[in-house]
Every structure is written in structure tokens, then in C-alpha cells.
Write a protein that holds these residues in place. Structure first.
Motif, PDB file in Angstrom:
ATOM      1  N   GLU A   1      -4.643  20.213  24.245  1.00  0.00           N
ATOM      2  CA  GLU A   1      -3.757  21.356  24.412  1.00  0.00           C
ATOM      3  C   GLU A   1      -4.000  22.378  23.312  1.00  0.00           C
ATOM      4  N   ARG A   2      -4.305  21.899  22.098  1.00  0.00           N
ATOM      5  CA  ARG A   2      -4.658  22.837  21.018  1.00  0.00           C
ATOM      6  C   ARG A   2      -5.889  23.638  21.420  1.00  0.00           C
ATOM      7  N   LEU A   3      -6.886  22.972  21.956  1.00  0.00           N
ATOM      8  CA  LEU A   3      -8.111  23.671  22.363  1.00  0.00           C
ATOM      9  C   LEU A   3      -7.806  24.710  23.429  1.00  0.00           C
ATOM     10  N   ARG A   4      -6.999  24.343  24.403  1.00  0.00           N
ATOM     11  CA  ARG A   4      -6.654  25.299  25.458  1.00  0.00           C
ATOM     12  C   ARG A   4      -5.870  26.490  24.900  1.00  0.00           C
ATOM     13  N   THR A   5      -5.010  26.231  23.927  1.00  0.00           N
ATOM     14  CA  THR A   5      -4.244  27.312  23.299  1.00  0.00           C
ATOM     15  C   THR A   5      -5.171  28.254  22.539  1.00  0.00           C
ATOM     16  N   LEU A   6      -6.107  27.698  21.791  1.00  0.00           N
ATOM     17  CA  LEU A   6      -7.069  28.536  21.071  1.00  0.00           C
ATOM     18  C   LEU A   6      -7.830  29.431  22.044  1.00  0.00           C
ATOM     19  N   LYS A   7      -8.261  28.849  23.155  1.00  0.00           N
ATOM     20  CA  LYS A   7      -9.033  29.613  24.131  1.00  0.00           C
ATOM     21  C   LYS A   7      -8.206  30.723  24.770  1.00  0.00           C
ATOM     22  N   LYS A   8      -6.922  30.491  24.904  1.00  0.00           N
ATOM     23  CA  LYS A   8      -6.034  31.497  25.486  1.00  0.00           C
ATOM     24  C   LYS A   8      -6.053  32.789  24.670  1.00  0.00           C
ATOM     25  N   TYR A   9      -6.154  32.656  23.347  1.00  0.00           N
ATOM     26  CA  TYR A   9      -6.114  33.827  22.470  1.00  0.00           C
ATOM     27  C   TYR A   9      -7.505  34.314  22.066  1.00  0.00           C
TER      28      TYR A   9
ATOM     29  N   VAL B   1     -18.107  15.791  26.283  1.00  0.00           N
ATOM     30  CA  VAL B   1     -18.793  17.091  26.238  1.00  0.00           C
ATOM     31  C   VAL B   1     -18.382  17.952  27.430  1.00  0.00           C
ATOM     32  N   GLU B   2     -18.332  17.357  28.611  1.00  0.00           N
ATOM     33  CA  GLU B   2     -17.929  18.095  29.809  1.00  0.00           C
ATOM     34  C   GLU B   2     -16.537  18.701  29.637  1.00  0.00           C
ATOM     35  N   LYS B   3     -15.586  17.884  29.180  1.00  0.00           N
ATOM     36  CA  LYS B   3     -14.214  18.350  29.045  1.00  0.00           C
ATOM     37  C   LYS B   3     -14.057  19.343  27.886  1.00  0.00           C
ATOM     38  N   SER B   4     -14.876  19.217  26.877  1.00  0.00           N
ATOM     39  CA  SER B   4     -14.807  20.159  25.753  1.00  0.00           C
ATOM     40  C   SER B   4     -15.175  21.558  26.217  1.00  0.00           C
ATOM     41  N   PHE B   5     -16.260  21.670  26.973  1.00  0.00           N
ATOM     42  CA  PHE B   5     -16.639  22.978  27.504  1.00  0.00           C
ATOM     43  C   PHE B   5     -15.603  23.472  28.514  1.00  0.00           C
ATOM     44  N   GLU B   6     -15.121  22.581  29.349  1.00  0.00           N
ATOM     45  CA  GLU B   6     -14.154  22.947  30.385  1.00  0.00           C
ATOM     46  C   GLU B   6     -12.870  23.504  29.769  1.00  0.00           C
ATOM     47  N   ASN B   7     -12.484  22.988  28.625  1.00  0.00           N
ATOM     48  CA  ASN B   7     -11.229  23.406  27.990  1.00  0.00           C
ATOM     49  C   ASN B   7     -11.380  24.557  27.003  1.00  0.00           C
ATOM     50  N   GLY B   8     -12.619  25.016  26.768  1.00  0.00           N
ATOM     51  CA  GLY B   8     -12.740  26.228  25.969  1.00  0.00           C
ATOM     52  C   GLY B   8     -13.775  26.268  24.873  1.00  0.00           C
ATOM     53  N   VAL B   9     -14.479  25.186  24.595  1.00  0.00           N
ATOM     54  CA  VAL B   9     -15.494  25.194  23.539  1.00  0.00           C
ATOM     55  C   VAL B   9     -16.681  26.053  23.952  1.00  0.00           C
ATOM     56  N   GLY B  10     -17.273  26.747  22.975  1.00  0.00           N
ATOM     57  CA  GLY B  10     -18.447  27.584  23.248  1.00  0.00           C
ATOM     58  C   GLY B  10     -19.678  27.167  22.462  1.00  0.00           C
ATOM     59  N   VAL B  11     -19.458  26.587  21.275  1.00  0.00           N
ATOM     60  CA  VAL B  11     -20.559  26.124  20.430  1.00  0.00           C
ATOM     61  C   VAL B  11     -20.261  24.689  20.018  1.00  0.00           C
ATOM     62  N   VAL B  12     -21.220  23.785  20.213  1.00  0.00           N
ATOM     63  CA  VAL B  12     -21.052  22.405  19.773  1.00  0.00           C
ATOM     64  C   VAL B  12     -22.056  22.109  18.666  1.00  0.00           C
TER      65      VAL B  12
END
Length: 471
Positions: free
Chosen positions: A64-72, A102-113
Motif C-alpha cells: 500500500e505504501r508503494l501504491r501511495t507513492l505511485k499515486k503522487y 518482481v511482477e507485483k513490484s512493477f504492477e504496483n508502481g516501481v520503475g527502477v529495480v
């Protein structure tokens, strides 16, 4: 003109290094939109210890933190730190879990791993890199492979260049020099970046990550920039320096008007820094930020102990009532590291070597008490060690236990479906990500799930009111 790109670590490594990863999402939200307008290459905000800390201490769902970061953060890529086959935890995980995380990280908002292995064993990041390339392709995701920098008889310039080329051939878009203990000295940084720039393809970006534990971080960044580095890690000043990264604002000011100008406006950083000053004060008041972590400690160059590892050693000795033994333990760390084949000291090898050093000192006899992790390290269960181990120590510790020379994860059967069934059976399943949280930290995740269920459904009003920092 060679514009230098900046990754700011204020949302992850900065507070992990200074305040045990205790910054809450609500403390980030007020300035996320402003951070998005600065013009950073990326903002490191996820992975590393944030995953554990969110559930264990903050009653937060890390996803949820990741999704919140991506929202902003609509313009600036969110960067995460991934421990290769160790993912977001401290053991080797099966390949199906690696792919799912990895799949879920990108799906939830990650851009660089940024992916690394504590032992610099390419076999331990191969599955991660394949998944990053697969699932990052649709969203322009970047695969950044990190070489864990350290010094030893085997960790030469040629060693690091060869490793970087190997990672590039495996598909890395960026190569990161991960100087987690601030051991890389400025002129050595110039030499290393120069050699990498010459060896790597022009399109492969070189990313410098250092800390300021020994007080050389700013000089390391400058020398790396002079040698042609593309990206450097910094942290906004309220949570910079010491065991954290060098500060962002001074570097931006230093490069302004030069051929390396970052293009970042100092005026945009000042109000954001003012916000994080207040956050730092809150963390200090809560007892999570010790001013000592901001001090220069040149002993790091001798003992090679990263800031987070030093905190762990101090805590272990305090619990054992042996705080006066710190210097003895620090002196023992290089000995244990040599016995174990000179692993770089970064999670999880730093914890393994550090804990064993503590045991060797307070136990009265070296290797009288041995952790399972030390045995596994010597048995090859974490991967290929850089140099041969001390056979006398190995005989004492392993007592005939078989060593392995193949990729440790080859022994692991698929895990995801079995773990999902456990989470469902226990009544905690709300999303696929819950399985990954449970896989990473079963006991911690289960405690968090109980709290979440109580808070959402009113199952146990007392549990739901336990506060922000459950034990």
C-alpha cells in the motif's frame, strides 16, 4: 554537456541508515508532489528494509505504501532495492517467488529495480534480472545491477570490471557501484568509474551509490562525476551524511553552471528539506534517530562495518550486557570475514559475520557458538564466496556437513501456491501481495494481518488500538 542525474534516497535508504527505517508514509505524503517536480532521475522509496519495517513496526502494508507513492509520483520513477534471490527477506527464495515479487513490484508502481547479491555471485541475481527485463518491458522499467564494493586481496579493479561486464551481458541497463560502507576512496572511485566507462557500452549508465560514514562521500561523488559517472545517489540534508548518503543540496549547488549541471533548482529543494527537518525531529524525539549516526567514523575504513551493521552490533551487545566489548567485536569482524572467504559486508552477509563476531568475543572461544547462518555461509548455501574459506574453521563449524558448489536456489521447489494456501487457510488473504509479504516474513506478516483484520473488521478492538508501534 554531461548532465549529472540524481537519485534521492530520502524515502528509503536515508531513513533506513539514520532512523532504523521508521519514517511513516503519512510523513512522506505532504511533499511527494513537490519531490515529483524536482527533476530527479529516480526516487528510491521501496525495498530494502522498508518491507520488514512497515509490517513489524509501523502497522503499514508495504504494498500500500508503494501504491501511495505511485499515486503522487507521476513523473519520477520509484526505485526499489532487491536482494536478488533473497528478495526482500534474508533467505534464498524459489524462482517462482522471485518472479512474482518482481511482477507485483512493477504492477504496483516501481520503475527502477536495483538488484544485488551480497556475495557478488551472478547466479544469485540471474532469475531476478530475467524477471525485471520481462515485467519491466511494458512500463519502461530499468534493470540496475549492483556490484557490492569492498576491499580484500581478491576485490581488485579487474574483478569489479569483469563483474560489471558480466552483469551487462546478462541484460543490465545500469551498473551501480554499491559502496554500502563508504570504503571506496575518492581517487579509487575515479579509477573504477574510468575503467567501467571504458569497458561498458556507451548506453549503459553507471550509477554511484555511497554513504558518508567515513566523511569521504562528497569527494567520492565528485571524483566519480569527473570520471564520467551518469547518476549519483544523494539524500536531502535533514537525513543525509554520516551513515546516510551525501547531501543533495550541496552537490546541486556545486555542479550548477558547470558542464555537469544537474538542472535541479536549489529553490525547489529548500521547502522539501524544511519538511524533512520536522520529520527528522519527530524521529529523534521518538528515539529512532541517534545523532551519533551523523558523525564521521574513520574506523569504518579499518573494520569495514556499514552503519546499519554497527547499530546491530551495538544492540546485540547491549542485550547481552556486554557493551564494553564493542571494540573487541569490531576487531574480530575482519577476522571472521577472512575466515569466511572475504564476503562483502552487506545484507545478509553483514549480519552473519557481525553476529558471529559477537559470539566469538562473548563466548570466550572462537566458534564455540555458531549460528545456522554462519554454517550455511561456509557450506555454500548463500552462493560462491570470493575466496577460499579457512579450512580449520570450516572443519570446526561444519563437522563434516556437505558443501555445495551449485546455485543454492536450485534446491528449492516452487513455493508460491503452498504459501498462498496457508494464507488463505488462516483467513488473511486479501490480495496476491499478502502471500509475498508472508513469504518474506511469516511471523511478522501474520502479526500484521491480525492487526489489519482487527482494525478493518473490529474483530478485536483492543488489538486494533495497539498503536503505531506494536512489539
Amino acid at each position: 554537456m554531461k548532465k549529472v542525474l540524481i537519485t534521492d534516497t530520502i524515502l528509503r535508504d536515508a531513513h533506513q541508515s539514520h532512523a532504523a527505517t521508521r519514517m511513516r508514509t503519512e510523513q512522506m505524503i505532504p511533499v511527494l508532489s513537490q519531490l515529483d517536480e524536482v527533476g530527479y532521475y529516480s526516487l528510491e522509496g521501496w525495498g530494502g528494509a522498508t518491507f520488514d519495517s512497515c509490517m513489524r513496526f509501523l502497522n503499514e502494508d508495504p504494498w500500500e505504501r508503494l501504491r501511495t507513492l505511485k499515486k503522487y509520483l507521476k513523473k519520477t520513477p520509484i526505485q526499489m532495492l532487491l536482494r536478488g534471490q533473497n528478495l526482500l527477506g534474508y533467505r534464498n527464495y524459489a524462482d517462482d517467488l522471485v518472479e512474482k515479487v518482481v511482477e507485483k513490484s512493477f504492477e504496483n508502481g516501481v520503475g527502477v529495480v536495483r538488484v544485488f547479491d551480497a556475495l557478488n555471485d551472478p547466479r544469485n541475481i540471474e532469475s531476478s534480472m530475467k524477471a525485471i527485463k520481462k515485467y519491466g518491458a511494458a512500463c519502461g522499467g530499468v534493470c540496475e545491477a549492483a556490484i557490492s564494493y569492498t576491499t580484500s586481496p581478491v576485490h581488485t579493479l579487474e574483478y569489479f570490471v569483469k563483474l560489471a561486464k558480466t552483469y551487462e551481458d546478462m541484460g543490465a541497463d545500469n551498473i551501480c557501484i554499491k559502496d554500502m560502507a563508504n570504503l571506496l576512496l575518492p581517487f579509487d572511485a575515479f579509477e573504477l568509474v574510468s575503467a567501467l566507462r571504458k569497458a561498458l557500452r556507451p548506453e549503459t549508465k553507471i550509477h554511484m551509490h555511497t554513504h558518508n560514514t567515513t566523511g569521504t562521500g562528497d569527494m567520492v561523488n565528485l571524483m566519480a562525476i569527473k570520471a564520467g559517472v551518469d547518476i549519483v545517489d544523494t539524500a536531502l540534508s535533514p537525513l543525509a551524511n554520516g551513515t546516510s548518503q551525501p547531501a543533495t543540496e550541496p552537490l546541486v549547488a556545486t555542479l550548477k553552471g558547470t558542464e555537469y549541471d544537474t538542472g535541479i533548482e536549489l529553490e525547489k529543494l529548500i521547502p522539501i528539506a524544511e519538511h524533512f527537518k520536522k520529520v527528522a525531529a519527530e524521529l529523534e524525539k521518538e528515539g529512532f534517530l541517534n545523532p551519533k549516526v551523523r558523525q564521521v567514523d574513520v574506523k569504518t575504513l579499518i573494520y569495514q562495518v556499514p552503519g546499519g551493521m554497527l547499530s546491530n552490533l551495538m544492540n546485540q551487545l547491549k542485550k547481552a550486557g556486554k557493551e564494553e566489548k564493542l571494540n573487541e567485536v569490531l576487531a574480530e569482524v575482519p577476522n571472521v570475514r577472512k575466515d569466511c572467504g572475504y564476503p562483502p559486508l552487506v545484507t545478509p552477509s553483514s549480519q552473519i559475520v557481525g553476529t558471529q563476531a559477537v559470539m566469538n568475543v562473548i563466548g570466550g572461544e572462537r566458534y564455540k557458538m555458531v549460528t545456522k547462518e554462519t554454517k550455511d555461509l561456509l557450506a555454500g548455501k548463500y552462493g560462491q564466496l570470493p575466496m577460499p574459506i579457512n579450512e580449520e574453521v570450516a572443519a570446526k563449524v561444519l563437522k563434516g556437513e556437505k558443501r555445495i558448489t551449485y546455485r543454492p536456489a536450485d534446491d528449492l521447489a516452487p513455493e508460491y501456491e503452498k504459501l498462498k494456501a496457508e494464507v488463505v487457510q488462516k483467513g488473511y488473504y486479501t490480495q496476491e501481495e499478502d502471500v509475498l509479504s508472508y513469504a518474506s516474513f511469516p511471523e511478522v506478516a501474520e502479526n500484521f494481518f491480525k492487526w489489519r483484520k482487527a482494525a478493518r473488521e473490529g474483530v478485536d478492538s483492543d488489538l486494533a488500538k495497539t498503536g503505531v508501534y506494536p512489539v
